[in-house]
Design a protein around this motif. Structure first.
Motif, PDB file in Angstrom:
ATOM      1  N   PHE A   1       0.667  -1.163   0.025  1.00 47.42           N
ATOM      2  CA  PHE A   1      -0.070  -0.078  -0.065  1.00 47.42           C
ATOM      3  C   PHE A   1       0.725   1.204   0.048  1.00 47.42           C
ATOM      4  O   PHE A   1       0.427   2.143  -0.583  1.00 47.42           O
ATOM      5  CB  PHE A   1      -1.024   0.081   1.246  1.00 47.42           C
ATOM      6  CG  PHE A   1      -2.020   1.225   1.141  1.00 47.42           C
ATOM      7  CD1 PHE A   1      -2.803   1.398   0.196  1.00 47.42           C
ATOM      8  CD2 PHE A   1      -1.700   2.205   1.996  1.00 47.42           C
ATOM      9  CE1 PHE A   1      -3.674   2.683   0.486  1.00 47.42           C
ATOM     10  CE2 PHE A   1      -2.124   3.481   2.267  1.00 47.42           C
ATOM     11  CZ  PHE A   1      -3.456   3.407   1.113  1.00 47.42           C
TER      12      PHE A   1
ATOM     13  N   ARG B   1     -19.642  -5.697  -2.990  1.00 40.59           N
ATOM     14  CA  ARG B   1     -19.096  -4.958  -1.872  1.00 40.59           C
ATOM     15  C   ARG B   1     -17.586  -3.812  -2.098  1.00 40.59           C
ATOM     16  O   ARG B   1     -16.922  -4.411  -3.138  1.00 40.59           O
ATOM     17  CB  ARG B   1     -18.326  -6.077  -0.908  1.00 40.59           C
ATOM     18  CG  ARG B   1     -18.041  -5.577   0.486  1.00 40.59           C
ATOM     19  CD  ARG B   1     -17.619  -6.810   1.316  1.00 40.59           C
ATOM     20  NE  ARG B   1     -16.156  -7.474   1.254  1.00 40.59           N
ATOM     21  CZ  ARG B   1     -15.229  -6.601   1.587  1.00 40.59           C
ATOM     22  NH1 ARG B   1     -15.211  -5.409   2.326  1.00 40.59           N
ATOM     23  NH2 ARG B   1     -14.122  -7.086   1.592  1.00 40.59           N
ATOM     24  N   PHE B   2     -17.498  -3.030  -1.600  1.00 39.76           N
ATOM     25  CA  PHE B   2     -16.658  -2.040  -1.920  1.00 39.76           C
ATOM     26  C   PHE B   2     -15.205  -2.246  -1.103  1.00 39.76           C
ATOM     27  O   PHE B   2     -15.542  -2.466   0.091  1.00 39.76           O
ATOM     28  CB  PHE B   2     -16.832  -0.687  -1.632  1.00 39.76           C
ATOM     29  CG  PHE B   2     -17.787   0.220  -2.500  1.00 39.76           C
ATOM     30  CD1 PHE B   2     -18.257  -0.758  -3.696  1.00 39.76           C
ATOM     31  CD2 PHE B   2     -17.855   1.587  -2.691  1.00 39.76           C
ATOM     32  CE1 PHE B   2     -18.858   0.082  -4.616  1.00 39.76           C
ATOM     33  CE2 PHE B   2     -18.405   2.288  -3.755  1.00 39.76           C
ATOM     34  CZ  PHE B   2     -19.193   1.447  -4.566  1.00 39.76           C
ATOM     35  N   HIS B   3     -14.126  -2.410  -1.581  1.00 39.00           N
ATOM     36  CA  HIS B   3     -12.817  -2.635  -0.720  1.00 39.00           C
ATOM     37  C   HIS B   3     -12.423  -1.186  -0.177  1.00 39.00           C
ATOM     38  O   HIS B   3     -12.777  -0.204  -0.969  1.00 39.00           O
ATOM     39  CB  HIS B   3     -11.839  -3.412  -1.826  1.00 39.00           C
ATOM     40  CG  HIS B   3     -12.464  -4.841  -2.066  1.00 39.00           C
ATOM     41  ND1 HIS B   3     -11.820  -5.690  -1.082  1.00 39.00           N
ATOM     42  CD2 HIS B   3     -12.915  -5.177  -2.872  1.00 39.00           C
ATOM     43  CE1 HIS B   3     -12.148  -6.797  -1.633  1.00 39.00           C
ATOM     44  NE2 HIS B   3     -13.013  -6.527  -2.808  1.00 39.00           N
ATOM     45  N   SER B   4     -11.483  -1.285   0.745  1.00 45.41           N
ATOM     46  CA  SER B   4     -11.276  -0.006   1.297  1.00 45.41           C
ATOM     47  C   SER B   4      -9.977   0.678   0.738  1.00 45.41           C
ATOM     48  O   SER B   4     -10.012   1.875   0.923  1.00 45.41           O
ATOM     49  CB  SER B   4     -10.709  -0.342   2.794  1.00 45.41           C
ATOM     50  OG  SER B   4     -11.756  -0.701   3.567  1.00 45.41           O
TER      51      SER B   4
ATOM     52  N   LYS C   1      -8.917   4.645   1.252  1.00 47.11           N
ATOM     53  CA  LYS C   1      -7.751   4.805   2.009  1.00 47.11           C
ATOM     54  C   LYS C   1      -6.822   5.915   1.387  1.00 47.11           C
ATOM     55  O   LYS C   1      -6.305   6.618   2.098  1.00 47.11           O
ATOM     56  CB  LYS C   1      -7.029   3.607   2.600  1.00 47.11           C
ATOM     57  CG  LYS C   1      -6.174   3.612   3.728  1.00 47.11           C
ATOM     58  CD  LYS C   1      -5.868   2.373   4.228  1.00 47.11           C
ATOM     59  CE  LYS C   1      -4.877   2.506   5.442  1.00 47.11           C
ATOM     60  NZ  LYS C   1      -4.763   1.244   6.347  1.00 47.11           N
TER      61      LYS C   1
ATOM     62  N   LEU D   1     -12.167   4.894  11.700  1.00 46.54           N
ATOM     63  CA  LEU D   1     -11.616   4.516  10.405  1.00 46.54           C
ATOM     64  C   LEU D   1     -12.096   5.511   9.304  1.00 46.54           C
ATOM     65  O   LEU D   1     -13.331   5.170   8.740  1.00 46.54           O
ATOM     66  CB  LEU D   1     -11.897   3.038   9.937  1.00 46.54           C
ATOM     67  CG  LEU D   1     -11.412   1.852  10.596  1.00 46.54           C
ATOM     68  CD1 LEU D   1     -12.019   0.613  10.487  1.00 46.54           C
ATOM     69  CD2 LEU D   1      -9.905   1.719  10.605  1.00 46.54           C
TER      70      LEU D   1
ATOM     71  N   HIS E   1     -11.583   6.168   6.187  1.00 45.66           N
ATOM     72  CA  HIS E   1     -11.665   5.684   4.916  1.00 45.66           C
ATOM     73  C   HIS E   1     -12.816   4.751   4.923  1.00 45.66           C
ATOM     74  O   HIS E   1     -13.340   4.712   4.155  1.00 45.66           O
ATOM     75  CB  HIS E   1     -10.503   5.105   4.446  1.00 45.66           C
ATOM     76  CG  HIS E   1      -9.953   3.763   5.421  1.00 45.66           C
ATOM     77  ND1 HIS E   1      -9.176   3.760   6.341  1.00 45.66           N
ATOM     78  CD2 HIS E   1     -10.309   2.371   5.195  1.00 45.66           C
ATOM     79  CE1 HIS E   1      -8.756   2.745   6.966  1.00 45.66           C
ATOM     80  NE2 HIS E   1      -9.556   1.900   6.374  1.00 45.66           N
ATOM     81  N   GLY E   2     -13.299   4.199   6.137  1.00 47.66           N
ATOM     82  CA  GLY E   2     -14.570   3.280   6.218  1.00 47.66           C
ATOM     83  C   GLY E   2     -15.679   4.134   6.017  1.00 47.66           C
ATOM     84  O   GLY E   2     -16.598   3.675   5.228  1.00 47.66           O
TER      85      GLY E   2
ATOM     86  N   ARG F   1     -15.952   5.308   2.598  1.00 45.71           N
ATOM     87  CA  ARG F   1     -16.416   4.161   1.520  1.00 45.71           C
ATOM     88  C   ARG F   1     -17.866   3.947   1.635  1.00 45.71           C
ATOM     89  O   ARG F   1     -18.567   3.862   0.756  1.00 45.71           O
ATOM     90  CB  ARG F   1     -15.994   3.060   1.997  1.00 45.71           C
ATOM     91  CG  ARG F   1     -15.712   1.852   1.128  1.00 45.71           C
ATOM     92  CD  ARG F   1     -15.451   0.461   1.797  1.00 45.71           C
ATOM     93  NE  ARG F   1     -16.060   0.224   2.929  1.00 45.71           N
ATOM     94  CZ  ARG F   1     -15.667  -0.349   3.979  1.00 45.71           C
ATOM     95  NH1 ARG F   1     -14.406  -0.472   4.267  1.00 45.71           N
ATOM     96  NH2 ARG F   1     -16.733  -0.581   4.966  1.00 45.71           N
ATOM     97  N   ARG F   2     -18.428   3.793   2.885  1.00 49.39           N
ATOM     98  CA  ARG F   2     -19.686   3.680   3.183  1.00 49.39           C
ATOM     99  C   ARG F   2     -20.593   5.036   2.403  1.00 49.39           C
ATOM    100  O   ARG F   2     -21.644   4.749   1.838  1.00 49.39           O
ATOM    101  CB  ARG F   2     -20.187   3.609   4.455  1.00 49.39           C
ATOM    102  CG  ARG F   2     -19.767   2.350   5.203  1.00 49.39           C
ATOM    103  CD  ARG F   2     -20.430   2.365   6.598  1.00 49.39           C
ATOM    104  NE  ARG F   2     -20.023   2.965   7.531  1.00 49.39           N
ATOM    105  CZ  ARG F   2     -18.547   2.695   8.140  1.00 49.39           C
ATOM    106  NH1 ARG F   2     -18.316   1.288   7.901  1.00 49.39           N
ATOM    107  NH2 ARG F   2     -17.969   3.294   8.929  1.00 49.39           N
TER     108      ARG F   2
ATOM    109  N   ARG G   1     -20.594   4.846  -1.378  1.00 47.75           N
ATOM    110  CA  ARG G   1     -21.402   3.358  -1.581  1.00 47.75           C
ATOM    111  C   ARG G   1     -22.766   3.870  -1.611  1.00 47.75           C
ATOM    112  O   ARG G   1     -23.571   3.313  -2.664  1.00 47.75           O
ATOM    113  CB  ARG G   1     -20.974   2.141  -0.641  1.00 47.75           C
ATOM    114  CG  ARG G   1     -21.691   1.005  -1.446  1.00 47.75           C
ATOM    115  CD  ARG G   1     -21.291  -0.275  -0.718  1.00 47.75           C
ATOM    116  NE  ARG G   1     -21.357  -1.518  -1.524  1.00 47.75           N
ATOM    117  CZ  ARG G   1     -22.699  -2.065  -1.404  1.00 47.75           C
ATOM    118  NH1 ARG G   1     -23.523  -1.334  -0.643  1.00 47.75           N
ATOM    119  NH2 ARG G   1     -23.101  -2.832  -1.933  1.00 47.75           N
TER     120      ARG G   1
END
Lengths: 252, 89
Positions: free
Chosen positions: A140, A173-176, A180, A231, A233-234, A237-238, A241
């Motif tokens: 990463f 599903r979305f990956h992080s 990030k 988090l 980035h969580g 992401r939500r 989405r």
């Protein structure tokens, strides 16, 4: 439309869309050395030259198939208004890669899984030359550093947070990772919602079905608004989405 | 306590990673069956620390975790160890 007429249109669409792909791809490859040299004379890096050429190639292809594949594009100005940004795109078809040229920004750095670099005939070397970033199994920190340089150079970062093409058009599903990156880069995420590209040519199919693709560039989401979360980035992401779900369910 | 731990683990996993209740099986493998990548696993640790309100000290032991059942067992062992430490000192 009568079944016979529908079958004739389907056959015509496939001859046309595959024929255009072959002709434009061969012409693009033939013109590539000259294009890249001209780019160097203009002061472009090799990567910039490939990206500009790829955008033009994809744009030409979209224009050529427009008799059978119509595009409905909304709010494309946002990608230029908020550049450089991170674009999150849902993924249903290989045609989605060509759809990136449906907007004005040409300097696009794409995050791609590792296999296209190895398996795709001439695209692999071109993707490497374009400086696209293989993400599968990659560190990463290395990806972040490359993206930081790209953003500083004014490039947009484009990623497919589902990680793979959807078989039925439903949102996966979305990956992080992409989110990030946006948090670390402190750049907004523009949700690019694509509808129906999977109906035109779905994953695993070689048959074009005439129709309409909708692309909507949604309002950017700033990562700073999630700074207080455990988090960030969580939360980002939500939020992104939810934008996808809203648009995919609302637009008819 | 095991049931409470299982419920908290699955709830936290579903909320953070948008997983479905049907996927919450003890034998479900975190990477292969639930589709979590290496970044998600890092996030999973933070989510679990937040859900159980403790710091996971033995990060190396996390590498042994394969299934959801392993996660619940690891949490139970960590809680047990924390209680032991508190009782001793």
């Amino acid at each position: 439309m009568k079944p016979a007429a529908e079958a004739a249109r389907l056959i015509a669409a496939n001859i046309w869309c595959w024929g255009c792909l072959a002709i434009i791809s061969i012409a693009a490859l033939a013109a590539a050395p000259l294009w890249l040299l001209a780019g160097r004379l203009r002061g472009w890096s090799w990567a910039r030259g490939v990206r500009e050429g790829t955008w033009l190639y994809a744009r030409l292809y979209l224009a050529s198939i427009s008799p059978f594949v119509r595009l409905d594009i909304r709010h494309a100005h946002r990608v230029a208004d908020f550049a450089p940004a991170v674009w999150a795109v849902n993924h249903q078809s290989w045609l989605d890669l060509y759809l990136m040229s449906a907007q004005p920004v040409r300097n696009i750095c794409i995050l791609i899984r590792a296999w296209p670099f190895r398996r795709l005939f001439f695209f692999g070397p071109l993707m490497r030359l374009a400086g696209y970033v293989p993400t599968e199994g990659a560190d990463f920190g290395g990806i972040l550093e490359q993206c930081r340089r790209e953003i500083a150079d004014g490039a947009a970062i484009l990623g497919y947070p589902e990680g793979t093409r959807s078989r039925d058009g439903s949102l996966g599903r979305f990956h992080s990772g992409l989110f990030k990156l946006a948090v670390e880069l402190n750049r907004p995420v523009i949700p690019v919602v694509v509808r129906h590209s999977g109906r035109i040519i779905p994953k695993g199919s070689f048959i074009f079905r005439p129709g309409r693709i909708e692309i909507s560039y949604e309002a950017p989401v700033e990562p700073g608004q999630f700074a207080g979360e455990a988090l960030p980035h969580g939360g980002l992401r939500r939020c992104v989405r939810q934008d996808f779900q809203r648009v995919l369910h609302d637009v008819v | 306590m095991a049931d409470a731990i299982w419920a908290t683990v699955t709830q936290a996993m579903m909320e953070e990673f948008e997983l479905e209740p049907a996927q919450m099986r003890p034998e479900a493998r975190i990477k292969e069956d639930l589709g979590l990548d290496s970044l998600d696993v890092v996030d999973m640790v933070i989510v679990l620390e937040s859900a159980f309100d403790f710091k996971i000290q033995d990060k190396a032991a996390l590498k042994e975790i394969v299934t959801l059942s392993d996660v619940a067992d690891f949490i139970a062992a960590t809680i047990e160890a924390e209680r032991g430490q508190a009782a001793n000192g």
